[in-house]
Design a protein around this motif. Structure first.
Motif, PDB file in Angstrom:
ATOM      1  N   PRO A 260       0.803  -1.200   0.094  1.00 20.32           N
ATOM      2  CA  PRO A 260      -0.195  -0.010  -0.052  1.00 20.32           C
ATOM      3  C   PRO A 260       0.836   1.177  -0.037  1.00 20.32           C
ATOM      4  N   VAL A 261       0.557   2.225  -0.824  1.00 19.85           N
ATOM      5  CA  VAL A 261       1.368   3.289  -0.780  1.00 19.85           C
ATOM      6  C   VAL A 261       0.794   4.563   0.316  1.00 19.85           C
ATOM      7  N   PRO A 262       1.912   4.662   0.930  1.00 15.60           N
ATOM      8  CA  PRO A 262       1.941   5.693   2.119  1.00 15.60           C
ATOM      9  C   PRO A 262       1.526   7.106   1.675  1.00 15.60           C
ATOM     10  N   MET A 263       0.955   7.818   2.982  1.00 19.12           N
ATOM     11  CA  MET A 263       0.734   9.172   2.625  1.00 19.12           C
ATOM     12  C   MET A 263       1.547  10.432   2.574  1.00 19.12           C
ATOM     13  N   HIS A 264       3.036  10.020   2.556  1.00 16.38           N
ATOM     14  CA  HIS A 264       4.035  10.832   2.572  1.00 16.38           C
ATOM     15  C   HIS A 264       5.130  10.389   1.885  1.00 16.38           C
ATOM     16  N   GLN A 265       5.989  11.201   1.362  1.00 13.30           N
ATOM     17  CA  GLN A 265       7.104  10.782   0.556  1.00 13.30           C
ATOM     18  C   GLN A 265       8.120  11.618   0.775  1.00 13.30           C
ATOM     19  N   ALA A 266       9.595  11.148   0.338  1.00 12.55           N
ATOM     20  CA  ALA A 266      10.657  11.964   0.593  1.00 12.55           C
ATOM     21  C   ALA A 266      11.732  11.337  -0.157  1.00 12.55           C
ATOM     22  N   MET A 267      12.851  12.187  -0.684  1.00 12.81           N
ATOM     23  CA  MET A 267      13.823  11.545  -1.558  1.00 12.81           C
ATOM     24  C   MET A 267      15.407  11.957  -0.792  1.00 12.81           C
ATOM     25  N   VAL A 268      16.176  10.909  -0.682  1.00 13.23           N
ATOM     26  CA  VAL A 268      17.550  11.035  -0.177  1.00 13.23           C
ATOM     27  C   VAL A 268      18.532  10.818  -1.235  1.00 13.23           C
ATOM     28  N   VAL A 269      19.574  11.795  -1.496  1.00 11.72           N
ATOM     29  CA  VAL A 269      20.346  11.948  -2.347  1.00 11.72           C
ATOM     30  C   VAL A 269      21.739  11.925  -1.927  1.00 11.72           C
ATOM     31  N   LEU A 270      22.495  10.673  -1.842  1.00  6.86           N
ATOM     32  CA  LEU A 270      23.540  10.546  -1.169  1.00  6.86           C
ATOM     33  C   LEU A 270      24.919  10.644  -2.390  1.00  6.86           C
ATOM     34  N   SER A 271      25.535  11.512  -2.522  1.00  2.00           N
ATOM     35  CA  SER A 271      26.545  11.913  -3.513  1.00  2.00           C
ATOM     36  C   SER A 271      27.647  12.809  -3.402  1.00  2.00           C
ATOM     37  N   ASN A 272      28.800  12.737  -4.159  1.00  2.00           N
ATOM     38  CA  ASN A 272      29.844  13.801  -4.103  1.00  2.00           C
ATOM     39  C   ASN A 272      29.330  15.022  -4.952  1.00  2.00           C
ATOM     40  N   GLY A 273      27.989  14.919  -5.551  1.00  2.00           N
ATOM     41  CA  GLY A 273      27.697  16.021  -6.699  1.00  2.00           C
ATOM     42  C   GLY A 273      28.690  16.165  -7.627  1.00  2.00           C
ATOM     43  N   SER A 274      29.556  15.389  -7.997  1.00  2.00           N
ATOM     44  CA  SER A 274      30.310  15.705  -9.012  1.00  2.00           C
ATOM     45  C   SER A 274      29.780  15.633 -10.353  1.00  2.00           C
ATOM     46  N   ALA A 275      29.860  16.397 -11.208  1.00  3.10           N
ATOM     47  CA  ALA A 275      29.464  16.629 -12.585  1.00  3.10           C
ATOM     48  C   ALA A 275      30.352  17.056 -13.477  1.00  3.10           C
ATOM     49  N   GLY A 276      31.558  17.381 -13.148  1.00  2.00           N
ATOM     50  CA  GLY A 276      32.449  17.905 -14.178  1.00  2.00           C
ATOM     51  C   GLY A 276      32.347  19.227 -14.694  1.00  2.00           C
ATOM     52  N   GLU A 324      37.554  24.156  -8.584  1.00  2.00           N
ATOM     53  CA  GLU A 324      36.106  24.995  -8.924  1.00  2.00           C
ATOM     54  C   GLU A 324      35.033  23.813  -8.991  1.00  2.00           C
ATOM     55  N   PHE A 325      35.421  22.545  -9.482  1.00  2.00           N
ATOM     56  CA  PHE A 325      34.567  21.569  -9.405  1.00  2.00           C
ATOM     57  C   PHE A 325      33.813  21.277  -8.058  1.00  2.00           C
ATOM     58  N   THR A 326      34.828  21.328  -7.142  1.00  2.51           N
ATOM     59  CA  THR A 326      34.224  21.188  -5.564  1.00  2.51           C
ATOM     60  C   THR A 326      33.176  22.200  -5.281  1.00  2.51           C
ATOM     61  N   ALA A 327      33.642  23.625  -5.552  1.00  2.00           N
ATOM     62  CA  ALA A 327      32.627  24.430  -5.123  1.00  2.00           C
ATOM     63  C   ALA A 327      31.467  24.258  -5.922  1.00  2.00           C
ATOM     64  N   ASN A 328      31.324  23.851  -7.183  1.00  2.00           N
ATOM     65  CA  ASN A 328      30.076  23.570  -7.779  1.00  2.00           C
ATOM     66  C   ASN A 328      29.239  22.412  -7.386  1.00  2.00           C
ATOM     67  N   ALA A 329      30.088  21.421  -6.796  1.00  2.00           N
ATOM     68  CA  ALA A 329      29.415  20.118  -6.257  1.00  2.00           C
ATOM     69  C   ALA A 329      28.850  20.301  -4.877  1.00  2.00           C
ATOM     70  N   ARG A 330      29.424  21.313  -4.394  1.00  2.00           N
ATOM     71  CA  ARG A 330      28.705  21.635  -2.975  1.00  2.00           C
ATOM     72  C   ARG A 330      27.642  22.563  -3.176  1.00  2.00           C
TER      73      ARG A 330
END
Length: 726
Positions: A260-276, A324-330
């Motif tokens: 059964p689908v609950p009444m609330h939802q959330a998303m967790v993103v675990l990443s270094n944020g690296s996109a080059g 600069e990639f670190t700053a962008n990732a953060r």
């Protein structure tokens, strides 16, 4: 000898070093006072920022309760919070750099209630409305409870989408990200479900799908042992996360049997944020991603699945990248967190997976302070999309409402939404006057047919017809099928009058709907709106079941038949006797009527004129003639049929507490006009209405009793009636 200058100058009590120390002390004191003043100003400024208006955020509008108990009840999940700026929380970290800065930010974010202050839900000051035909119709508050106090109740849970970065750039941070993901899984509540996804440089590479079992989710996390090779120098992180969220939350309504689908939802993103150097994965793009998840439409043009705003928990695992990639990732990871609706941001450095417990606790604490508020919604728009608004009045401090649910799907099929029947009032009326075949019944409630009796129908359920045990877990088609089955096999009653608060029906003249015997006799029925195609509850435990009795003997008819039989017998006897006399001597003339105690003579009563024996031509002797004019007046129109009797002054208008002629048209005033029947003549008086009262198309003056001729047209604003005097 003349004294020298130094000899004659008075000696200062302090030495030069002491004077220098004093000057330094004064400078320190001045600096301290300035710092204190600055701190006070900062505190006051912080207080002013903290005193921004609290806000209410609707996180879910769930209609499923209506299919469980047969009442038109919507369940809303919302929070009332005073949000704090992320920059205010991390201000003290600005003077730090490197790892010290990251640890300071993480410590500040993980403090209890760091980003918000929670408020109780002021139900007496809240207005929750649904828009129908351009008009906001208020719902009725039913109940409220804190989310944390309702754990274990049906539907009270969160659907967790956990995205784990498995690109090779994560390095040894990958295992730490998996440890944080495991902490979220281990903290799952009874009604929680989870979908664990791993992504690399190009997209999602592993997907557990939606599962409700902790062990299954833990196995999915442990099943990916290492990262995936790099596919290039850049990766479209924005697109990867957006597509993953769209796929997961779009499929949430089709999670499968047993989930059964609950009444609330959330998303967790675990990443270094690296996109080059990917141009789509910048700080500005993360704001677009945050807005997309806050709107809760998956995809943007979704016009079928319910709107589900998603709080984003963004946990940054810094990796060794170009500066600069670190700053962008953060900036990208920080910008995703929609903290205004429960989102969260924190930093986990090397070897700091111990922070997982604090992160999960901070998020769970805020979720537990959400409110589950239920509303009774009588009317809904006749479309899949609905518009709801939440507002507050007379609160201190003022609370900002939520009007983001505009023309969005919320999971309501308007034809399956139950009618709002007041079961208690209807049951009381039936106990006082049990219904019976051929009789009448009044159904009380809050109806949306505007007094149009042509829309109201009633169907009596045959005693051998089974109603469905439950509609829970079934589809909307199941509910419609149950409605059709009961209507097709039932016996229809006819609406006599229909208002927005009560409708009266004539019942079919058959005893097939009577169940039981004696004082235990009942009857089951459903009310149907044939325009909106909505019914009252149809399940076995919620179908309207009222006290009933057998049809009473028709004593009046029996008396009339008996009297007619006696008259016929007497006539026959009279005929036979008259015929006998004709065969003999001539019949003597009837004696002249005389007054009591006298005989023929001057005191004898005169012979009655023809017709004075009650067979026509005049009144029966000793009876007063009927008064001139009508004995009642009838107002008939699309809004219903209303009868006006002598001696009773009736009011027409929208105010149900003051008016007997109840009109739901918005252009009719609360107390629009009054009518009365006096000396056989109908009169009307306008009570100062905005849109006037009209007789045969002519507007009448206010506060003046105006006669209404038989057959005239009587109009209250736009609501018109024809007048019949009887």
């Amino acid at each position: 000898m003349t004294p020298s200058h130094d000899a004659t100058r008075p000696m200062h009590p302090l030495s030069a070093p002491a004077r220098r120390e004093g000057r330094r002390a004064n400078a320190t004191l001045r600096a301290t006072l300035l710092a204190l003043a600055a701190a006070l100003l900062a505190l006051l400024a912080g207080q002013r920022r903290a005193e921004a208006a609290p806000e209410a955020h609707l996180l879910r509008i769930d209609p499923r309760a209506s299919t469980v108990d047969g009442s038109p009840v919507l369940t809303t999940v919302l929070e009332v919070v005073q949000n704090k700026r992320l920059s205010d929380i991390t201000r003290n970290c600005a003077a730090l750099t490197g790892d010290a800065n990251l640890d300071c930010v993480a410590d500040a974010m993980e403090q209890p209630s760091a980003l918000y202050s929670s408020f109780d839900f002021p139900d007496k000051n809240a207005i929750f409305s649904v828009t129908v035909d351009g008009t906001d119709l208020p719902a009725k508050f039913e109940s409220k409870a804190r989310w944390g106090d309702s754990a274990g109740q049906p539907g009270v849970g969160t659907a967790w989408l956990i995205l784990i970065d498995a690109a090779s750039s994560m390095g040894n941070r990958f295992d730490e990200a998996k440890a944080v993901a495991s902490a979220f899984v281990n903290a799952m509540q009874p009604n929680d479900i989870v979908d664990v996804m791993f992504f690399n440089d190009r997209g999602v590479v592993e997907d557990s799908k939606w599962v409700s079992n902790k062990q299954t989710a833990a196995q999915a996390i442990a099943g990916v042992a290492r990262t995936y090779p790099t596919q290039g120098r850049t990766r479209p992180l924005f697109t990867i996360i957006k597509n993953a969220a769209t796929d997961a939350f779009k499929e949430l309504g089709n999670a499968g049997q047993g989930i059964p689908v609950p009444m609330h939802q959330a998303m967790v993103v675990l990443s270094n944020g690296s996109a080059g150097a990917d141009p789509s994965s910048t700080a500005a793009a993360s704001n677009l991603l945050r807005d997309y998840l806050t709107k809760g439409r998956f995809p943007e043009n979704n016009d079928v699945l319910p709107k589900t705003p998603v709080p984003v928990i963004s946990i940054w695992f810094p990796s060794r990248l170009v500066e600069e990639f670190t700053a962008n990732a953060r900036e990208f990871m920080e910008g995703m967190a929609n903290t205004e609706i429960g989102g969260f941001f924190s930093v986990v450095r090397d070897g700091q997976q111990r922070r997982a417990a604090n992160i999960v606790n901070a998020i769970r604490t805020r979720f537990n302070k959400m409110h589950i508020v239920k509303w009774r919604v009588s009317c809904v728009a006749p479309s899949i999309t609905q518009t709801f608004k939440l507002a507050f009045i007379n609160t201190d401090p003022p609370i900002a409402g939520d009007a983001t649910f505009q023309n969005v799907p919320v999971g309501i099929d308007p034809t399956a939404w139950p009618l709002d029947v007041d079961r208690e009032a209807t049951d009381r009326a039936a106990k006082k006057s049990p219904l019976y075949p051929g009789g009448t019944i009044k159904i009380f409630g809050n109806f949306c047919w505007g007094g149009n009796a042509q829309r109201a129908e009633i169907y009596m359920i045959p005693k051998n017809q089974a109603a469905p045990q439950s509609l829970q877990g079934g589809s909307l088609d199941d509910a419609k099928k149950a409605q059709r089955t009961l209507i097709e096999s039932g016996m229809r009653g006819k609406a006599v009058t229909a208002g927005d608060s009560v409708v009266e029906f004539e019942l079919p003249d058959t005893d097939k709907f009577l169940v039981g015997k004696g004082d235990q006799m009942t009857a089951r029925l459903i009310v149907y709106d044939n325009q909106a195609r909505r019914t009252s509850a149809v399940t076995a435990d919620k179908i309207l079941t009222l006290k009933a009795k057998e049809a009473p003997l028709p004593y009046l008819l029996i008396g009339g038949v008996t009297f007619g039989g006696v008259v016929i017998v007497l006539l026959l006897v009279s005929i036979f006797r008259g015929g006998g006399r004709r065969r003999g001597a001539a019949a003597a003339p009837p004696p002249r009527p005389i007054v009591a105690g006298g005989g023929p003579g001057p005191f004898a009563a005169p012979p009655p004129p023809p017709g004075d024996f009650g067979y026509g031509g005049g009144p029966v002797m000793g009876m007063a003639p009927p008064p001139g004019g009508a004995s009642r007046a009838t107002l008939a129109g699309a809004a219903g049929i209303f009868t006006v009797h002598p001696g009773i002054e009736m009011r027409a208008g929208r105010d149900g507490a003051a008016c007997q002629i109840l009109l739901s048209e918005p252009r009719v005033s609360g107390t629009h006009a009054s009518v009365k029947l006096e000396a056989g003549q109908l009169f009307v008086r306008d009570e100062g209405s905005n849109n006037g009262t009209y007789v045969n198309g002519q507007r009448i003056a206010a506060a003046v009793w105006t006669p209404v001729p038989p057959g005239a047209s009587l109009r209250f604003g736009p609501v018109e009636f024809s007048v019949r005097l009887e």
